[in-house]
Write an enzyme that holds these catalytic residues in place. Structure first.
Site, PDB file in Angstrom:
ATOM      1  N   CYS A 164      15.327 -44.665 -33.335  1.00  0.00           N
ATOM      2  CA  CYS A 164      14.628 -45.624 -32.487  1.00  0.00           C
ATOM      3  C   CYS A 164      13.205 -45.764 -32.996  1.00  0.00           C
ATOM      4  CB  CYS A 164      14.638 -45.097 -31.049  1.00  0.00           C
ATOM      5  SG  CYS A 164      13.421 -45.910 -30.011  1.00  0.00           S
ATOM      6  N   ASP A 175       2.385   1.711  -3.421  1.00  0.00           N
ATOM      7  CA  ASP A 175       1.425   2.254  -4.389  1.00  0.00           C
ATOM      8  C   ASP A 175       1.158   3.729  -4.141  1.00  0.00           C
ATOM      9  OD1 ASP A 175      -0.518  -0.819  -4.584  1.00  0.00           O
ATOM     10  OD2 ASP A 175       1.279  -0.145  -5.632  1.00  0.00           O
ATOM     11  N   LYS A 188      26.161  -4.930 -44.664  1.00  0.00           N
ATOM     12  CA  LYS A 188      24.767  -4.494 -44.807  1.00  0.00           C
ATOM     13  C   LYS A 188      24.627  -3.706 -46.110  1.00  0.00           C
ATOM     14  CE  LYS A 188      24.424  -4.067 -39.803  1.00  0.00           C
ATOM     15  NZ  LYS A 188      24.529  -3.198 -38.640  1.00  0.00           N
ATOM     16  N   SER A 245      17.968 -11.588 -35.866  1.00  0.00           N
ATOM     17  CA  SER A 245      19.371 -11.979 -35.828  1.00  0.00           C
ATOM     18  C   SER A 245      19.914 -11.954 -37.263  1.00  0.00           C
ATOM     19  CB  SER A 245      19.465 -13.309 -35.089  1.00  0.00           C
ATOM     20  OG  SER A 245      19.734 -14.343 -35.919  1.00  0.00           O
ATOM     21  N   LEU A 246      21.090 -12.447 -37.481  1.00  0.00           N
ATOM     22  CA  LEU A 246      21.715 -12.355 -38.805  1.00  0.00           C
ATOM     23  C   LEU A 246      22.006 -13.733 -39.360  1.00  0.00           C
ATOM     24  CD1 LEU A 246      24.376  -9.594 -38.009  1.00  0.00           C
ATOM     25  CD2 LEU A 246      22.412  -9.339 -39.537  1.00  0.00           C
ATOM     26  N   LYS A 248      31.535 -14.843 -40.371  1.00  0.00           N
ATOM     27  CA  LYS A 248      32.154 -15.245 -39.113  1.00  0.00           C
ATOM     28  C   LYS A 248      33.647 -15.532 -39.283  1.00  0.00           C
ATOM     29  CE  LYS A 248      29.663 -15.915 -35.924  1.00  0.00           C
ATOM     30  NZ  LYS A 248      28.597 -16.799 -35.519  1.00  0.00           N
ATOM     31  N   ARG A 269      17.301  -8.484 -26.054  1.00  0.00           N
ATOM     32  CA  ARG A 269      16.660  -9.063 -27.232  1.00  0.00           C
ATOM     33  C   ARG A 269      15.595 -10.090 -26.850  1.00  0.00           C
ATOM     34  NH1 ARG A 269      17.949 -13.483 -30.610  1.00  0.00           N
ATOM     35  NH2 ARG A 269      17.104 -13.170 -32.672  1.00  0.00           N
ATOM     36  N   TYR A 300      24.589   0.187 -33.663  1.00  0.00           N
ATOM     37  CA  TYR A 300      24.751  -0.217 -35.061  1.00  0.00           C
ATOM     38  C   TYR A 300      23.443  -0.396 -35.815  1.00  0.00           C
ATOM     39  CZ  TYR A 300      24.185  -4.786 -32.753  1.00  0.00           C
ATOM     40  OH  TYR A 300      23.737  -5.817 -31.983  1.00  0.00           O
ATOM     41  N   LYS A 356      31.614  -7.475 -36.068  1.00  0.00           N
ATOM     42  CA  LYS A 356      30.496  -8.074 -35.335  1.00  0.00           C
ATOM     43  C   LYS A 356      30.949  -8.175 -33.883  1.00  0.00           C
ATOM     44  CE  LYS A 356      27.323 -12.001 -35.474  1.00  0.00           C
ATOM     45  NZ  LYS A 356      27.321 -12.295 -34.063  1.00  0.00           N
ATOM     46  N   ALA A 368       0.835  -1.203   0.000  1.00  0.00           N
ATOM     47  CA  ALA A 368       0.000   0.000   0.000  1.00  0.00           C
ATOM     48  C   ALA A 368       0.871   1.255   0.000  1.00  0.00           C
ATOM     49  CB  ALA A 368      -0.911  -0.014   1.217  1.00  0.00           C
ATOM     50  N   ASP A 383      31.083  -9.134 -30.075  1.00  0.00           N
ATOM     51  CA  ASP A 383      30.666 -10.337 -29.357  1.00  0.00           C
ATOM     52  C   ASP A 383      30.165  -9.961 -27.960  1.00  0.00           C
ATOM     53  OD1 ASP A 383      30.166 -12.945 -28.904  1.00  0.00           O
ATOM     54  OD2 ASP A 383      32.256 -13.584 -28.758  1.00  0.00           O
ATOM     55  N   CYS A 395       9.256 -45.283 -26.041  1.00  0.00           N
ATOM     56  CA  CYS A 395      10.650 -44.941 -25.713  1.00  0.00           C
ATOM     57  C   CYS A 395      10.667 -43.747 -24.760  1.00  0.00           C
ATOM     58  CB  CYS A 395      11.430 -44.614 -26.977  1.00  0.00           C
ATOM     59  SG  CYS A 395      13.117 -44.104 -26.595  1.00  0.00           S
ATOM     60  N   GLU A 446      31.402  -3.777 -40.996  1.00  0.00           N
ATOM     61  CA  GLU A 446      31.732  -3.355 -39.629  1.00  0.00           C
ATOM     62  C   GLU A 446      31.975  -4.592 -38.781  1.00  0.00           C
ATOM     63  OE1 GLU A 446      27.538  -2.137 -39.816  1.00  0.00           O
ATOM     64  OE2 GLU A 446      27.559  -2.312 -37.646  1.00  0.00           O
ATOM     65  N   GLU A 470      25.214  -3.222 -29.304  1.00  0.00           N
ATOM     66  CA  GLU A 470      25.753  -4.325 -28.510  1.00  0.00           C
ATOM     67  C   GLU A 470      26.366  -3.808 -27.210  1.00  0.00           C
ATOM     68  OE1 GLU A 470      25.101  -6.958 -30.265  1.00  0.00           O
ATOM     69  OE2 GLU A 470      26.318  -8.639 -29.532  1.00  0.00           O
TER      70      GLU A 470
HETATM   71  S1  IVH Z   1      22.985  -5.831 -37.152  1.00  0.00           S
HETATM   72  C1  IVH Z   1      18.571  -6.865 -38.255  1.00  0.00           C
HETATM   73  N1  IVH Z   1      25.467  -5.290 -36.588  1.00  0.00           N
HETATM   74  O1  IVH Z   1      24.907 -10.181 -33.901  1.00  0.00           O
HETATM   75  C2  IVH Z   1      19.984  -7.115 -37.881  1.00  0.00           C
HETATM   76  N2  IVH Z   1      24.407  -7.024 -35.349  1.00  0.00           N
HETATM   77  O2  IVH Z   1      24.159 -12.752 -34.994  1.00  0.00           O
HETATM   78  C3  IVH Z   1      20.437  -6.339 -36.724  1.00  0.00           C
HETATM   79  N3  IVH Z   1      25.811  -8.028 -33.618  1.00  0.00           N
HETATM   80  O3  IVH Z   1      21.597 -10.109 -32.785  1.00  0.00           O
HETATM   81  C4  IVH Z   1      21.773  -6.711 -36.262  1.00  0.00           C
HETATM   82  N4  IVH Z   1      27.590  -6.784 -33.970  1.00  0.00           N
HETATM   83  O4  IVH Z   1      23.394  -8.923 -31.357  1.00  0.00           O
HETATM   84  C5  IVH Z   1      24.409  -6.077 -36.301  1.00  0.00           C
HETATM   85  N5  IVH Z   1      27.649  -4.678 -36.141  1.00  0.00           N
HETATM   86  C6  IVH Z   1      26.602  -5.445 -35.877  1.00  0.00           C
HETATM   87  C7  IVH Z   1      26.647  -6.413 -34.861  1.00  0.00           C
HETATM   88  C8  IVH Z   1      25.517  -7.199 -34.638  1.00  0.00           C
HETATM   89  C9  IVH Z   1      27.067  -7.748 -33.221  1.00  0.00           C
HETATM   90  C10 IVH Z   1      24.985  -9.090 -33.029  1.00  0.00           C
HETATM   91  C11 IVH Z   1      23.559  -8.711 -32.731  1.00  0.00           C
HETATM   92  C12 IVH Z   1      22.724  -9.694 -33.491  1.00  0.00           C
HETATM   93  C13 IVH Z   1      23.684 -10.822 -33.681  1.00  0.00           C
HETATM   94  C14 IVH Z   1      23.303 -11.680 -34.875  1.00  0.00           C
END
Ligand code: IVH
Length: 739
Positions: free
Chosen positions: A481, A81, A334, A126-127, A358, A183, A270, A162, A78, A164, A487, A160, A218
């Site tokens: 199987c 609130d 991109k 994701s990508l 990668k 996410r 990004y 990626k 209470a 981690d 099973c 650019e 990120e």
């Molecule tokens: S672009 C619609 N740019 O990688 C796409 N993602 O494997 C938007 N990530 O979920 C993502 N560096 O968490 C983009 N320079 C970068 C990135 C990046 C890391 C991550 C991001 C994404 C994941 C996909």
């Protein structure tokens, strides 16, 4: 909610400092001159209101932190609130004084468990991945093909690093950071706003920004900060973090904001989500705009005019990798032109206009101590390598997948040699690799170190769990199987899949609980989950009396189950665990059929050949293998009955088609035939689907529109016979407002 407790002291000196990132400087007059909690709202002047809002943020946010940190909250429901209401009323009187850490930004008040969930205004995707040069060239080719661009037409990409770390979406309204969300599953994330306020790379206010701006990027930790954090963990006798990414994720997802504040997190922007005004016309322009607004953007972002430059940039970034001071795991390309990005659009979980290239996987050598056979939900017998633990890319690995018996023997699906034809034996010295989140695999065997007298591995022909035959069907790489529902391994794996993320994802019901409930005969199939409360909520045997459970956790589980009895169609289809029907495929099926009734009717009726079968096969992402598996599952009486029992307990939410409301073609079935001259067939199809239409490959009584280009033949004739509305490409483009 908050338990009853003593009333908090309202004006102790320590609450003059807000627990969020900015210590509040309170003027001498304000501090000494009045006690703001005693003043009626309408009597507060501006300075007093500012002090009072700081005080309320302190009390309410501390109460939240205490609650989440499982400390005894010292404020009753209470009181909480009432204080929250007072805060909101002062904010209404003095909107400009609203704080970035305002307690009113906490939608729905304190949460029961963990973080609040927030729905992303625009899904966080994701990508797709590229692993070598050919994949990058194939990406460029597919973009050109989709857009109908020749091999020589100019096309610019950004490249650019990626990063981690973990992705975060920051929502700014009128220049104020109002929400930060992880996410999550892409649609629903976790609200980590309070924690984002503590990250110095994240601006709290923006000048001259669009009214609504969602910035995505990120969160990561530098190598130096990671090393210092682990040293501090050691000193305190706390657990070390395996790598900077885990440390960043663990630090951001802290229920106690003070812990997050003490961790040196960083952020690179990004991408973006919802926007009230465009940032630019190109990707690079948009990133420059974000930099101008005050975000950190990666300095290695560059423009490339095709695969050659992209690969050169990849090589450059790879060379710099070791000296960057933070982890990256590849390079992202991109399409630069945002109008082209919009035309390319998305597949179910990844954009067509971007790809992650990668870096090669990290490698390490270790001993293979044993090979176990696991039985999966579809009966597949999967060999798993038990390894002497070894660190690969910062993570300790002790298991690796061995795929199937051919892989162990050194052959691929076509009979070609892998690892130069070397087989894998228990006792071998093996090279392990790990790429990103991918399960570790065995890359090589050192035959020079093979123990004398070692024997080739003999793959079992019977299921190790239920002793049923495990034959290998023609064209199948794995033994399966044949035990089906007798099973226990298959049943329990199906149940685990059912409650997994992406499927029903029921809070408090993970793999461990499902295994226990199955073992004790409490659940044998998914439908039983939804009668748990009925059977074990009251009476002689109660969940709350089980070891590891109590009244609160049992109630929470029943509530979580009830919550998930309302489920989106795509999740339900995925949760059924039918072989070859993954998350992306399930979403495509859901979008196509819209409701459970029409999906189920179609699956029941589909036979090869037949119109339902053709319709199923024409869905983007559905091939013969998936279609056969789906139709076979629905045709098996036991499986079908179990599905029916489950669905009877659920309310299945129809799939939402994007833009369905405003689009003139939403819900319509469209067939394209003949030559399209303005856009490629792929683009026409993707565009129609994005507008909520269903695209089919064949004309039937269900067809609403036939788009016929030059050279249209039998389909146009059939449409004319059936009286179906037919138009040319220009007519179609005019209808969807694309001229
Ligand atoms: S672009 C619609 N740019 O990688 C796409 N993602 O494997 C938007 N990530 O979920 C993502 N560096 O968490 C983009 N320079 C970068 C990135 C990046 C890391 C991550 C991001 C994404 C994941 C996909």
């Amino acid at each position: 909610m908050f338990g009853r407790g003593k009333i908090p002291p309202l004006t102790p000196p320590d609450i003059w400092t807000c627990p969020a990132q900015h210590p509040i400087t309170v003027s001498g007059q304000a501090r000494g001159g009045f006690v703001t909690d005693q003043i009626d709202i309408e009597d507060l002047n501006r300075a007093q209101a500012k002090v009072e809002l700081a005080r309320l943020a302190g009390v309410l946010n501390a109460a939240n932190a205490a609650y989440h940190g499982a400390d005894a909250p010292d404020i009753s429901d209470a009181e909480y609130d009432a204080l929250k209401q007072r805060n909101a009323m002062i904010e209404t009187r003095f909107p400009n004084l609203k704080r970035d850490d305002s307690p009113s930004e906490r939608v729905g008040g304190p949460v029961q468990d963990g973080f609040e969930k927030v729905t992303h205004a625009v899904r966080m995707l994701s990508l797709g991945n590229a692993f070598d040069e050919d994949d990058v060239v194939a990406f460029d080719t597919s973009v050109r093909k989709f857009l109908g661009l020749g091999a020589d037409a100019p096309l610019t990409y950004t490249s650019e690093p990626k990063i981690d770390g973990l992705s975060l979406s920051l929502r700014y309204e009128a220049g104020h950071l109002v929400q930060a969300a992880t996410r999550g599953d892409g649609a629903l994330g976790e609200n980590v706003t309070q924690n984002a306020h503590t990250i110095s790379d994240i601006p709290q206010h923006l000048e001259n920004a669009p009214d609504i701006l969602e910035v995505r990027g990120e969160v990561y930790m530098s190598h130096a900060d990671f090393a210092a954090l682990n040293a501090a963990q050691d000193k305190a006798g706390d657990k070390r973090f395996a790598n900077p990414r885990n440390a960043a994720a663990g630090s951001l997802r802290q229920l106690d904001t003070n812990i997050t504040r003490s961790r040196p997190l960083r952020f690179f922007a990004y991408a973006w989500g919802e926007l009230s005004a465009p940032l630019a016309t190109t990707q690079k322009g948009a990133i420059d705009h974000l930099a101008a607004l005050g975000f950190s953007v990666n300095p290695l972002t560059a423009l490339c005019d095709g695969p050659d430059q992209m690969l050169a940039q990849y090589a450059r970034i790879e060379t710099r990798r070791a000296t960057l001071g933070y982890d990256i795991d590849g390079v992202v390309y991109k399409v630069d032109d945002l109008a082209l990005q919009a035309r390319l659009g998305f597949r179910s979980t990844t954009p067509r206009w971007a790809i992650a290239h990668k870096f090669p996987a990290e490698l390490a050598w270790t001993w293979l101590e044993g090979i176990d056979i696991q039985v999966g939900r579809t009966g597949a017998l999967s060999p798993v390598a038990r390894l002497a633990p070894v660190t690969v890319g910062g993570v300790v690995v002790s298991n690796a997948t061995l795929h199937n018996e051919d892989y162990i023997a050194g052959r691929d699906a076509n009979g070609a040699a892998i690892r130069g034809g070397k087989d894998i034996r228990v006792g071998d010295w093996v090279q392990v690799y790990r790429a990103g989140d991918v399960i570790p695999k065995i890359a090589d065997v050192d035959l020079g170190k093979r123990p004398e007298g070692s024997e080739p591995f003999v793959f079992p022909e019977k299921c190790p769990e239920c002793a049923s035959d495990a034959p290998r069907e023609e064209g199948d790489a794995v033994r399966r199987c044949s035990g089906g529902i007798i099973c226990p391994a298959q049943v329990v794996e199906k149940l685990k899949h059912f409650v997994a993320r992406g499927a029903f994802d029921i809070d408090g019901l993970g793999a461990k609980q499902v295994e226990q409930f199955y073992r004790d005969g409490w659940i044998a199939e998914p439908a039983d989950i939804f009668t748990l409360e009925e059977r074990f909520g009251t009476g002689l045997k109660q969940l709350k009396n089980r070891e590891g459970w109590g009244a609160k956790s049992a109630d929470n589980l029943f509530a979580a189950i009830k919550d998930k009895s309302r489920i989106p169609l795509g999740r339900l289809i995925f949760a059924l665990g039918i072989r070859h029907v993954g998350e992306a495929g399930s979403n495509m099926l859901a979008l196509h059929y819209g409701t459970w009734d029409s999906f189920e009717t179609a699956m029941t009726a589909a036979r090869d050949p037949g119109p339902e079968w053709d319709e199923l096969n024409a869905i983007d992402g559905v091939g013969t293998v998936l279609a056969t598996s789906l139709v076979t599952a629905f045709a098996q009486p036991a499986e079908r009955a179990s599905i029916d029992r489950l669905v009877a307990k659920l309310q299945v939410e129809p799939a939402k088609r994007p833009d369905a409301g405003g689009s003139p073609v939403a819900g319509k079935t469209v067939v394209f035939t003949g030559t399209l001259e303005k856009v490629t067939r792929a683009e026409a199809k993707a565009r129609a689907e994005a507008l909520g239409a269903k695209v089919s490959g064949s004309v039937s009584a269900k067809t609403d529109i036939l788009v016929a280009g030059p050279g249209a033949g039998s389909k146009a004739k059939k449409a004319a016979e059936l009286g179906i509305k037919t138009m040319d490409e220009d007519g179609w483009l005019a209808l969807i407002g694309a001229t």
